[in-house]
Design a protein around this motif. Structure first.
Motif, PDB file in Angstrom:
ATOM      1  N   UNK A 156      -7.767   8.101   7.616  1.00  0.00           N
ATOM      2  CA  UNK A 156      -6.614   8.850   7.098  1.00  0.00           C
ATOM      3  C   UNK A 156      -6.241   8.292   5.732  1.00  0.00           C
ATOM      4  N   UNK A 157      -6.151   9.196   4.757  1.00  0.00           N
ATOM      5  CA  UNK A 157      -5.790   8.778   3.403  1.00  0.00           C
ATOM      6  C   UNK A 157      -6.776   7.779   2.836  1.00  0.00           C
ATOM      7  N   UNK A 158      -8.046   7.927   3.208  1.00  0.00           N
ATOM      8  CA  UNK A 158      -9.085   7.070   2.655  1.00  0.00           C
ATOM      9  C   UNK A 158      -9.167   5.692   3.292  1.00  0.00           C
ATOM     10  N   UNK A 159      -8.408   5.455   4.345  1.00  0.00           N
ATOM     11  CA  UNK A 159      -8.398   4.127   4.984  1.00  0.00           C
ATOM     12  C   UNK A 159      -8.619   4.283   6.490  1.00  0.00           C
ATOM     13  N   UNK A 177       9.539  20.420  16.961  1.00  0.00           N
ATOM     14  CA  UNK A 177      10.286  21.482  16.267  1.00  0.00           C
ATOM     15  C   UNK A 177      10.190  21.351  14.747  1.00  0.00           C
ATOM     16  N   UNK A 178       9.807  20.171  14.282  1.00  0.00           N
ATOM     17  CA  UNK A 178       9.758  19.947  12.823  1.00  0.00           C
ATOM     18  C   UNK A 178       8.612  19.000  12.524  1.00  0.00           C
ATOM     19  N   UNK A 179       7.877  19.279  11.454  1.00  0.00           N
ATOM     20  CA  UNK A 179       6.820  18.375  10.976  1.00  0.00           C
ATOM     21  C   UNK A 179       6.951  18.261   9.469  1.00  0.00           C
ATOM     22  N   UNK A 180       6.808  17.055   8.975  1.00  0.00           N
ATOM     23  CA  UNK A 180       6.931  16.855   7.532  1.00  0.00           C
ATOM     24  C   UNK A 180       6.019  15.693   7.155  1.00  0.00           C
ATOM     25  N   UNK A 181       5.249  15.870   6.089  1.00  0.00           N
ATOM     26  CA  UNK A 181       4.370  14.768   5.662  1.00  0.00           C
ATOM     27  C   UNK A 181       4.626  14.446   4.184  1.00  0.00           C
ATOM     28  N   UNK A 182       5.025  13.222   3.926  1.00  0.00           N
ATOM     29  CA  UNK A 182       5.146  12.755   2.535  1.00  0.00           C
ATOM     30  C   UNK A 182       3.926  11.889   2.262  1.00  0.00           C
ATOM     31  N   UNK A 183       3.375  12.031   1.065  1.00  0.00           N
ATOM     32  CA  UNK A 183       2.173  11.261   0.718  1.00  0.00           C
ATOM     33  C   UNK A 183       2.501  10.312  -0.437  1.00  0.00           C
ATOM     34  N   UNK A 184       1.563   9.440  -0.799  1.00  0.00           N
ATOM     35  CA  UNK A 184       1.812   8.579  -1.962  1.00  0.00           C
ATOM     36  C   UNK A 184       2.178   9.382  -3.210  1.00  0.00           C
ATOM     37  N   UNK A 185       1.611  10.592  -3.323  1.00  0.00           N
ATOM     38  CA  UNK A 185       1.956  11.448  -4.465  1.00  0.00           C
ATOM     39  C   UNK A 185       3.450  11.779  -4.436  1.00  0.00           C
ATOM     40  N   UNK A 213       8.957   8.876  13.235  1.00  0.00           N
ATOM     41  CA  UNK A 213       8.172   8.785  12.001  1.00  0.00           C
ATOM     42  C   UNK A 213       6.941   7.906  12.263  1.00  0.00           C
ATOM     43  N   UNK A 214       5.897   8.204  11.504  1.00  0.00           N
ATOM     44  CA  UNK A 214       4.648   7.452  11.639  1.00  0.00           C
ATOM     45  C   UNK A 214       4.197   7.052  10.235  1.00  0.00           C
ATOM     46  N   UNK A 215       3.860   5.776  10.064  1.00  0.00           N
ATOM     47  CA  UNK A 215       3.454   5.297   8.734  1.00  0.00           C
ATOM     48  C   UNK A 215       1.986   4.900   8.737  1.00  0.00           C
ATOM     49  N   UNK A 216       1.239   5.472   7.794  1.00  0.00           N
ATOM     50  CA  UNK A 216      -0.161   5.045   7.599  1.00  0.00           C
ATOM     51  C   UNK A 216      -0.274   4.380   6.236  1.00  0.00           C
ATOM     52  N   UNK A 249       0.821  -1.211   0.000  1.00  0.00           N
ATOM     53  CA  UNK A 249       0.000   0.000   0.000  1.00  0.00           C
ATOM     54  C   UNK A 249       0.855   1.262   0.000  1.00  0.00           C
ATOM     55  N   UNK A 250       0.323   2.343  -0.547  1.00  0.00           N
ATOM     56  CA  UNK A 250       1.071   3.596  -0.517  1.00  0.00           C
ATOM     57  C   UNK A 250       1.006   4.217   0.877  1.00  0.00           C
ATOM     58  N   UNK A 251       2.033   4.937   1.233  1.00  0.00           N
ATOM     59  CA  UNK A 251       2.139   5.442   2.607  1.00  0.00           C
ATOM     60  C   UNK A 251       1.874   6.940   2.719  1.00  0.00           C
ATOM     61  N   UNK A 252       1.203   7.320   3.810  1.00  0.00           N
ATOM     62  CA  UNK A 252       1.321   8.702   4.290  1.00  0.00           C
ATOM     63  C   UNK A 252       2.402   8.601   5.356  1.00  0.00           C
TER      64      UNK A 252
END
Ligand code: FAD
Length: 501
Positions: free
Chosen positions: A339-342, A414-422, A367-370, A307-310
């Protein structure tokens, strides 16, 4: 004899491996990578003083005790690198505060399971017994199946009978099915979370056994450093690396691959073309679907990609030194979240309290993986404001939950970053944002069964990487590159050789 040439598409671990082994065997190779960094999915990125690690949780073959270690040595990936061997594979915490600790040490794991679930003694007996057997198994490393004759295959089978028997039995049982054998609700709910719920138990058993044996560690410095070491080895061997070299077409003449065309219009030619890029794009875009049969089409119609990850990263002004080192935590949520349709019932958290290179002193990367739905993210394409808002909401949700579990955390972020399947697709081109190629399940594909690395009707063309080794992962990517060079060597009547750096 003039040097034969190989063009390699993609500078991930598989492409780098083809390049290194190709150079070691006297080919002139050139890698075309669409980005400006090596590694593909095996990467990290900098954010506000933190390094977000995007990949390695454990590397099979990290220690010299593993048969796999020489592969990483030949690729220059492990020399001088420090590995961390976690005390725990992970922890699963239920919402009512009960914890199942998956200790890396099998004796400790057994003790803990017996104390936690005396009602499950029979299934614990079976689990621990097979784990102990798995401690004696190693990943077989030898000839590419495509270059093996009957005699080689017989030798492989005879020298690995116990491993094959284990795979035969445990390839048929998924993590979820095995979890369901427990009466204890915490352990029962935990098993599907220990990797992918439908993955075969054989994979988990080998992973836990190799963690116990300290054969699967985490490399200090993270994933990009690891990839860069292989890139340096490739360059030292004489390989040529072309970054920002996106391939848009594989050139063929009379059903023979002869070269590639780049986005800038330039064309490059070689005796062999190896694609270590995304499988779907290679077959259906770069080759326009001209070289498929029912087997190849069947892979893409019937198998299930990971599955693709957030992928959420937060940098926290907190050391987390009070926690043991672990691959990860699964915290059950009080209420499921969409989250992310799931629907998400757990937060899968990685706390990098063991790698000081990823955060400023006294601070920690988390890090957190959805697991999410690719179509959900695709529907947000062109809706930038909504896409950004969705990312913010996900980060807010993660911070709010972690603040409850680790009081005071929200103020320390101090830092937040979100990478999506896109992001994953843009960065690596992986089909549907898959993070590891094909999933293996008891119903779809046997763990360890090889897949075709050629396409019907197309000569001088091979594929490497996690799209031709179901189950994927770094060892599979590196091994597929090695196998492709073994196949080409056989075709060229060359003896396959390796050298160490
Ligand atoms: C969050 C996460 C955690 C993971 N954890 C682990 C772990 O703990 N252990 C483990 O073993 N594995 C892990 N994996 C899986 C592992 O990273 C992959 O299976 C492996 O890196 C795949 O390597 P590859 O070379 O086959 O493919 P990729 O890494 O996808 O490389 C393909 C390369 O091709 C390039 N490319 C694509 N299209 C083109 C084109 N048209 N032209 C030029 N270049 C192109 C891409 O940019 C990329 O660099 C993890 C992955 C993720 C995302």
């Amino acid at each position: 004899m003039s040097e034969k040439t190989i063009i390699i598409i993609g500078g991930g671990i598989a492409g780098l491996s083809v390049g290194c082994y190709g150079e070691m065997n006297g080919f002139h190779t050139r890698i075309f990578e669409m980005h400006k960094k090596p590694g593909g999915l095996c990467t990290s990125w900098k954010r506000q003083g933190y390094v977000v690690d995007g990949c390695i949780h454990w590397l099979v073959g990290s220690s010299p005790q593993s048969k796999y270690h020489p592969i990483w040595e030949v690729l220059g990936a492990v020399q001088g690198r420090q590995f961390v061997y976690h005390e725990e594979y992970g922890r699963v915490e239920s919402k009512d505060g009960k914890t199942f600790i998956i200790f890396s040490d099998i004796d400790k794991l057994e003790q803990h399971m017996r104390a936690l679930a005396p009602e499950d003694s029979a299934v614990i007996d079976e689990f621990i017994a097979v784990l102990r057997r798995c401690m004696h198994f190693d990943a077989p490393v030898g000839k590419a199946p495509e270059t093996s004759n009957l005699f080689d295959l017989l030798r492989l089978i005879i020298s690995n009978v116990p491993l094959l028997m284990m795979l035969r039995k445990w390839n048929k049982v998924s993590l979820t099915e095995f979890g369901n054998r427990f009466k204890n609700p915490v352990i029962r709910a935990a098993f599907p979370l220990l990797f992918m719920p439908d993955f075969p138990m054989s994979f988990l058993l080998l992973t836990l056994a190799w963690m116990h044996n300290r054969q699967a560690g985490y490399p200090i410095g993270g994933s990009l450093e690891f990839s860069r070491a292989i890139e340096q080895r490739y360059l030292a061997l004489g390989g040529e690396m072309t970054y920002k070299g996106k391939v848009v077409k594989i050139l063929t003449e009379h059903d023979r691959a002869v070269g590639i065309k780049l986005e800038d219009g330039s064309e490059h030619f070689a005796d062999y073309v190896v694609s270590a890029a995304d499988g779907h794009a290679t077959i259906f875009d770069l080759l326009e679907g001209k070289y498929v049969d029912t087997t190849i089409r069947g892979y893409y119609d019937n198998l299930m990609p990971f599955p693709p990850l957030a992928y959420v990263a937060i940098g926290v002004n907190r050391s987390f030194k009070d926690l043991p080192t672990s691959v990860g935590y699964a915290f059950e949520l009080a209420e499921p979240l969409l989250i992310g349709g799931v629907e998400q019932k757990h937060l899968m958290v990685h706390i990098y309290n063991f790698d000081p290179t990823l955060a400023p002193e006294g601070r920690t990367l988390l890090t957190v993986m959805f697991h999410t739905d690719f179509e959900y993210w695709r529907s947000l394409r062109g809706h930038d404001a909504q896409y950004k808002a969705e990312k913010e909401t996900i980060a807010d949700t993660v911070v709010a939950f972690l603040d409850k579990r680790f009081p005071g955390l929200a103020k320390q972020v101090e830092m937040r970053d979100v990478a999506t399947p896109t992001t994953f697709v843009r960065y690596t081109g992986n089909w549907k944002g898959s993070f590891e190629g094909w999933q293996v399940t008891p119903k779809t594909w046997s763990f360890g069964r090889p897949m075709r690395k050629t396409l019907p009707g197309l000569a001088n063309f091979y594929m490497a990487g996690h799209w031709v080794v179901p189950g994927g992962g770094l060892p599979a990517a590196a091994m597929s590159g090695r196998n492709v060079v073994q196949i080409i060597c056989k075709k060229e009547k060359k003896k396959f050789t390796t050298t160490k750096s």
